[in-house]
Design a protein around this motif. Structure first.
Motif, mmCIF file in Angstrom:
data_model
loop_
_atom_site.group_PDB
_atom_site.id
_atom_site.type_symbol
_atom_site.label_atom_id
_atom_site.label_comp_id
_atom_site.label_asym_id
_atom_site.label_seq_id
_atom_site.Cartn_x
_atom_site.Cartn_y
_atom_site.Cartn_z
ATOM 1 N N THR A 124 0.836 -1.199 0.000
ATOM 2 C CA THR A 124 0.000 0.000 0.000
ATOM 3 C C THR A 124 0.869 1.247 0.000
ATOM 4 O OG1 THR A 124 -1.793 -1.142 1.163
ATOM 5 C CG2 THR A 124 -1.758 1.265 1.279
ATOM 6 N N ALA A 125 1.891 1.256 0.867
ATOM 7 C CA ALA A 125 2.783 2.408 0.929
ATOM 8 C C ALA A 125 3.572 2.575 -0.363
ATOM 9 C CB ALA A 125 3.732 2.258 2.113
ATOM 10 N N LEU A 126 4.049 1.470 -0.934
ATOM 11 C CA LEU A 126 4.812 1.557 -2.178
ATOM 12 C C LEU A 126 3.934 2.030 -3.340
ATOM 13 C CD1 LEU A 126 6.975 -1.689 -1.944
ATOM 14 C CD2 LEU A 126 7.694 0.665 -1.528
ATOM 15 N N ALA A 127 2.669 1.664 -3.318
ATOM 16 C CA ALA A 127 1.759 2.148 -4.353
ATOM 17 C C ALA A 127 1.584 3.658 -4.250
ATOM 18 C CB ALA A 127 0.414 1.441 -4.243
ATOM 19 N N VAL A 128 1.489 4.172 -3.032
ATOM 20 C CA VAL A 128 1.378 5.622 -2.844
ATOM 21 C C VAL A 128 2.636 6.321 -3.342
ATOM 22 C CG1 VAL A 128 1.208 7.454 -1.114
ATOM 23 C CG2 VAL A 128 -0.229 5.410 -0.927
ATOM 24 N N ALA A 129 3.810 5.722 -3.054
ATOM 25 C CA ALA A 129 5.091 6.322 -3.439
ATOM 26 C C ALA A 129 5.473 6.017 -4.878
ATOM 27 C CB ALA A 129 6.192 5.833 -2.498
ATOM 28 N N ASP A 130 4.655 5.261 -5.605
ATOM 29 C CA ASP A 130 4.933 4.893 -6.998
ATOM 30 C C ASP A 130 6.241 4.116 -7.108
ATOM 31 O OD1 ASP A 130 4.307 4.735 -9.672
ATOM 32 O OD2 ASP A 130 5.329 6.599 -10.198
ATOM 33 N N LEU A 131 6.430 3.146 -6.202
ATOM 34 C CA LEU A 131 7.644 2.343 -6.174
ATOM 35 C C LEU A 131 7.371 0.856 -6.395
ATOM 36 C CD1 LEU A 131 9.708 3.891 -3.234
ATOM 37 C CD2 LEU A 131 10.145 4.077 -5.686
ATOM 38 N N LEU A 132 6.200 0.524 -6.879
ATOM 39 C CA LEU A 132 5.885 -0.878 -7.138
ATOM 40 C C LEU A 132 6.646 -1.383 -8.351
ATOM 41 C CD1 LEU A 132 2.027 -0.863 -6.549
ATOM 42 C CD2 LEU A 132 3.735 -2.022 -5.152
ATOM 43 N N PRO A 133 6.794 -2.699 -8.494
ATOM 44 C CA PRO A 133 7.439 -3.233 -9.699
ATOM 45 C C PRO A 133 6.726 -2.772 -10.964
ATOM 46 C CG PRO A 133 7.170 -4.952 -8.043
ATOM 47 C CD PRO A 133 6.435 -3.747 -7.526
ATOM 48 N N GLU A 134 7.490 -2.722 -12.061
ATOM 49 C CA GLU A 134 6.954 -2.179 -13.304
ATOM 50 C C GLU A 134 5.749 -2.963 -13.819
ATOM 51 O OE1 GLU A 134 7.810 0.520 -14.617
ATOM 52 O OE2 GLU A 134 9.732 1.034 -13.719
ATOM 53 N N ASP A 135 5.696 -4.274 -13.517
ATOM 54 C CA ASP A 135 4.584 -5.070 -14.039
ATOM 55 C C ASP A 135 3.356 -5.045 -13.139
ATOM 56 O OD1 ASP A 135 5.757 -6.453 -12.001
ATOM 57 O OD2 ASP A 135 5.851 -8.388 -13.032
ATOM 58 N N ALA A 136 3.431 -4.333 -12.020
ATOM 59 C CA ALA A 136 2.277 -4.241 -11.121
ATOM 60 C C ALA A 136 1.206 -3.332 -11.740
ATOM 61 C CB ALA A 136 2.706 -3.701 -9.761
ATOM 62 N N ARG A 137 -0.047 -3.689 -11.506
ATOM 63 C CA ARG A 137 -1.159 -2.876 -11.991
ATOM 64 C C ARG A 137 -1.851 -2.232 -10.794
ATOM 65 N NH1 ARG A 137 -1.601 -7.454 -15.426
ATOM 66 N NH2 ARG A 137 -3.189 -8.394 -14.092
ATOM 67 N N VAL A 138 -1.972 -0.912 -10.844
ATOM 68 C CA VAL A 138 -2.538 -0.140 -9.738
ATOM 69 C C VAL A 138 -3.770 0.599 -10.236
ATOM 70 C CG1 VAL A 138 -2.117 1.647 -8.011
ATOM 71 C CG2 VAL A 138 -0.244 0.148 -8.731
ATOM 72 N N SER A 139 -4.849 0.511 -9.475
ATOM 73 C CA SER A 139 -6.048 1.282 -9.769
ATOM 74 C C SER A 139 -6.534 1.925 -8.478
ATOM 75 C CB SER A 139 -7.146 0.395 -10.373
ATOM 76 O OG SER A 139 -7.549 -0.606 -9.439
ATOM 77 N N ARG A 140 -7.129 3.088 -8.582
ATOM 78 C CA ARG A 140 -7.662 3.781 -7.416
ATOM 79 C C ARG A 140 -8.701 4.787 -7.888
ATOM 80 N NH1 ARG A 140 -2.731 4.957 -10.098
ATOM 81 N NH2 ARG A 140 -2.606 7.202 -10.363
ATOM 82 N N ARG A 141 -9.622 5.081 -7.009
ATOM 83 C CA ARG A 141 -10.601 6.111 -7.317
ATOM 84 C C ARG A 141 -10.028 7.498 -7.059
ATOM 85 N NH1 ARG A 141 -14.593 4.110 -4.734
ATOM 86 N NH2 ARG A 141 -14.449 5.319 -2.789
ATOM 87 N N THR A 142 -9.256 7.620 -5.975
ATOM 88 C CA THR A 142 -8.637 8.900 -5.631
ATOM 89 C C THR A 142 -7.257 8.645 -5.056
ATOM 90 O OG1 THR A 142 -10.798 9.836 -5.071
ATOM 91 C CG2 THR A 142 -8.856 11.037 -4.293
ATOM 92 N N LEU A 143 -6.268 9.422 -5.488
ATOM 93 C CA LEU A 143 -4.940 9.405 -4.887
ATOM 94 C C LEU A 143 -4.401 10.825 -4.965
ATOM 95 C CD1 LEU A 143 -2.560 8.059 -3.576
ATOM 96 C CD2 LEU A 143 -1.773 7.277 -5.810
ATOM 97 N N ARG A 144 -4.505 11.528 -3.844
ATOM 98 C CA ARG A 144 -4.095 12.923 -3.790
ATOM 99 C C ARG A 144 -3.024 13.093 -2.720
ATOM 100 N NH1 ARG A 144 -7.795 16.241 -6.382
ATOM 101 N NH2 ARG A 144 -7.086 18.053 -5.199
ATOM 102 N N LEU A 145 -1.966 13.788 -3.078
ATOM 103 C CA LEU A 145 -0.884 14.092 -2.139
ATOM 104 C C LEU A 145 -0.694 15.597 -2.097
ATOM 105 C CD1 LEU A 145 1.507 13.222 -0.320
ATOM 106 C CD2 LEU A 145 2.906 13.131 -2.394
ATOM 107 N N LEU A 146 -0.835 16.171 -0.915
ATOM 108 C CA LEU A 146 -0.683 17.616 -0.723
ATOM 109 C C LEU A 146 -1.589 18.399 -1.663
ATOM 110 C CD1 LEU A 146 3.202 17.745 -0.346
ATOM 111 C CD2 LEU A 146 1.500 17.916 1.470
ATOM 112 N N GLY A 147 -2.800 17.880 -1.826
ATOM 113 C CA GLY A 147 -3.795 18.573 -2.627
ATOM 114 C C GLY A 147 -3.731 18.323 -4.108
ATOM 115 N N ALA A 148 -2.705 17.623 -4.595
ATOM 116 C CA ALA A 148 -2.548 17.394 -6.037
ATOM 117 C C ALA A 148 -2.992 15.986 -6.396
ATOM 118 C CB ALA A 148 -1.087 17.612 -6.445
ATOM 119 N N ASP A 149 -3.762 15.876 -7.468
ATOM 120 C CA ASP A 149 -4.221 14.589 -7.962
ATOM 121 C C ASP A 149 -3.095 13.957 -8.778
ATOM 122 O OD1 ASP A 149 -5.517 12.386 -8.914
ATOM 123 O OD2 ASP A 149 -7.129 13.475 -9.922
ATOM 124 N N LEU A 150 -2.506 12.887 -8.262
ATOM 125 C CA LEU A 150 -1.368 12.273 -8.940
ATOM 126 C C LEU A 150 -1.768 11.659 -10.278
ATOM 127 C CD1 LEU A 150 0.466 10.546 -5.954
ATOM 128 C CD2 LEU A 150 0.875 12.794 -6.946
#
Length: 626
Positions: free
Chosen positions: A345-371
């Motif tokens: 979960t933390a690596l997904a937030v930091a965008d550090l997952l392996p390249e072949d990982a698939r990530v989906s989310r409804r909302t992911l905002r850091l410091l007010g910015a939609d990543l």
């Protein structure tokens, strides 16, 4: 143990230094002292054997063979070193780049290296020497191109060991560009075997270049090198062997020197001169976290996060529908058993997952910015300056080949344009803030204790003034005393900088002492979220209650076994229907195995995903008694 080893190596180092010095002296002085005799014909002394005047005899024009061998030293060595440098430089960059490129480019580059390796290097060199044209330039270029695949494969193999390290992941979090990742974090960690290979290859290049000249594809008359001299003496080898053997012995001597040089360099490449110490600046107030929270007051907002990892057996979904939010200055714990999805979960937030990982989310905002709305470059920049990650093992998260001052300053120099001096002052201040002396700036990670390394990691993250700090089990590898020091330090940082902290841990007792809220994960989902001060007696989910009950205390009955959570987590390749914890839950009912429970609000601060929450008055031990 190191002293006897050094004594065994010192004779070889002295011999190598003497042999190398002799080659250097001959290359510099030989043409000056014997160049005239080497090029002066003497028709009265044609094809003479060894004599006092001509120790190695003369050639078909009466020129002194010894003078020509000494004069050819410079040409032979320069051509061999040039071919080696060109081939090694191109090959190392080609192979090491696979560690910092994306998956598609990396696979294409690896395929190209495999294709090039299918052709024998010597045949490639001979073919290219013909294509480029006979001569010194064509031979050097041909040998350089032929040497690229070997260096590329070696660099690729070595870089693969660096690509998965925590310190490279930490550098990616800092948003460093690929060329800086390659130059600072990949190449220094693979330098030793590359230097050994390059030194050995220089000897091989010398032999190959001499071979091309011997065949008439290398140096052309009137210039000459050892290979051409060997060719000229071959016709007389049975009558006068010394004129033919002498150039061969010179080639052998130089090749052996380069081989020994590689062995000596491989043992001493990591030893560098100590860095100068930076004077400690006066303490200044902690800078506030950069970026600022969103308008709704949240530093991080994650809704319905899913992660899928393809495997040989199928697709694993280790994170399923996770939602969390952090406010400025808040410490939120993420706890659960190993494999529950906390770190992913933390690596997904930091965008550090392996390249072949698939990530989906409804909302992911850091410091007010939609990543999700950012370009990859904008997202990398925002993550690098707004987020810091403290990894579990600081020994692997810090680059072993770089000094502390370099690892602390590279982020501020890359993203804030700070000068070297200004960045060093900020690094010195950051160390003092985490209770470390400024003198450690000149140290390397292996010279620090575990607690010191973890403090350096914290200081490194704070250099960019992040709004969010992800601490991925930062105290697991530390003893209890140092654990308390690290948690107190994080609490102080939270107060002084207003940064939010996502603290990942197995230790339920630890997070209950210094965190504000706790999120409990099981089988990739959040099953309960509650204030940390309710952990001891206010948990409602059977799994959370079982985790709390399994924490030993001094009042426990020593005659009874410690409570444990019976069973094992589910197989995420084929998760069971209904509640994932149902097979291990002593309170399960038929409905639990039919449908997964939704997250329900028990009050304003307490939510639980359970069809039949455990009453607050229940004894925690009864949850795991069965």
């Amino acid at each position: 143990m190191p002293r006897p080893l050094d004594r065994r190596r010192s004779p070889m180092a002295r011999v190598t230094a003497a042999m190398l010095a002799s080659l250097v002296v001959l290359a510099l002085v030989g043409p000056l002292l014997r160049g005239a005799a080497a090029d002066l014909p003497d028709l009265s002394a044609v094809l003479q054997g060894p004599s006092a005047a001509h120790p190695f005899g003369t050639d078909d024009l009466g020129r002194d063979v010894l003078s020509r061998i000494l004069t050819a030293t410079r040409t032979s060595l320069l051509l061999a070193l040039t071919a080696t440098v060109l081939g090694a430089g191109a090959g190392v960059l080609l192979g090491a780049s696979t560690a910092v490129l994306g998956p598609r480019a990396g696979r294409l580059l690896a395929g190209l290296i495999n294709l090039l390796l299918a052709f024998p290097a010597l045949l490639v060199a001979m073919f290219l020497a013909v294509v480029f044209g006979a001569g010194a330039g064509g031979a050097v270029l041909a040998l350089a191109v032929a040497g690229v695949p070997g260096f590329a494969r070696l660099a690729q193999t070595l870089a693969a060991g660096v690509a998965g390290t925590d310190h490279l992941a930490a550098a990616r979090v800092l948003g460093l560009r690929r060329h800086r990742l390659l130059w600072r974090h990949v190449l220094p960690n693979i330098a030793e075997p590359l230097l050994l290979s390059a030194s050995t290859a220089a000897g091989g290049a010398l032999v190959a270049l001499s071979g091309l000249s011997f065949l008439g594809l290398g140096v052309q008359p009137p210039a000459y090198d050892w290979g051409q001299l060997l060719n000229q003496g071959l016709d007389r080898i049975y009558a006068e062997p010394l004129p033919a053997l002498a150039p061969g012995l010179a080639i052998l001597y130089a090749a052996l020197t380069f081989q020994l040089l590689g062995e000596v360099l491989a043992g001493g490449v990591a030893r560098r001169s100590p860095a100068t110490r930076t004077p400690a600046p006066p303490l200044a107030p902690w800078p506030k976290a950069g970026g600022g929270p969103a308008e709704d007051g949240l530093v991080l907002q994650v809704d319905d996060l899913h992660v899928e990892l393809p495997t040989a057996d199928g697709v694993v979904r280790p994170v399923r529908g996770v939602s969390l939010a952090l406010r400025p200055g808040e410490i939120v714990a993420l706890v659960g058993e190993s494999g529950s999805g906390k770190s992913l979960t933390a690596l997904a937030v930091a965008d550090l997952l392996p390249e072949d990982a698939r990530v989906s989310r409804r909302t992911l905002r850091l410091l007010g910015a939609d990543l999700a709305a950012m370009t990859p470059k904008e997202r990398d920049q925002h993550l690098a300056t707004g987020l810091a990650v403290i990894f579990q093992n600081p020994a692997s998260a810090l680059n072993p080949s770089l000094r502390v001052v370099t690892q602390l300053t590279e982020a501020v120099r890359a993203h804030r344009g700070a000068s070297r001096a200004q960045a060093a002052w900020e690094a010195c201040d950051a160390l003092r803030r985490v209770a470390l002396p400024a003198a450690l700036l000149s140290s390397r990670p292996h010279q620090l204790s575990g607690g010191q390394r973890q403090r350096v990691m914290i200081a490194s993250g704070l250099m960019v003034r992040p709004g969010l700090i992800i601490a991925d089990e930062p105290t697991t590898a530390l003893d209890v005393t140092v654990q308390r020091q690290i948690t107190r330090l994080l609490s102080q940082i939270r107060r002084d900088t207003a940064a939010a902290i996502l603290f990942i841990s197995h230790d339920v007792a630890l997070v209950g002492e210094f965190c504000d809220r706790v999120l409990v994960m099981y089988a990739g989902t959040v099953v309960e979220t509650l204030p940390a001060d309710r952990l001891a007696d206010g948990t409602r989910h059977p799994y959370t209650r079982a985790l709390v009950a399994s924490v030993p205390d001094l009042a426990a009955d020593r005659d009874r076994p410690l409570p444990t959570v019976e069973g094992a987590p589910p197989d995420l390749l084929a998760p069971p229907p209904g509640c994932a914890f149902a097979p291990r839950c002593p309170h399960r009912r038929d409905h639990c195995t039919e449908q997964a429970p939704p997250m329900e609000d028990l009050d304003a601060d307490h939510r639980v995903a359970c069809w039949y929450p455990v009453p607050v008055a229940a004894d925690p031990a009864t949850v795991v008694a069965s």
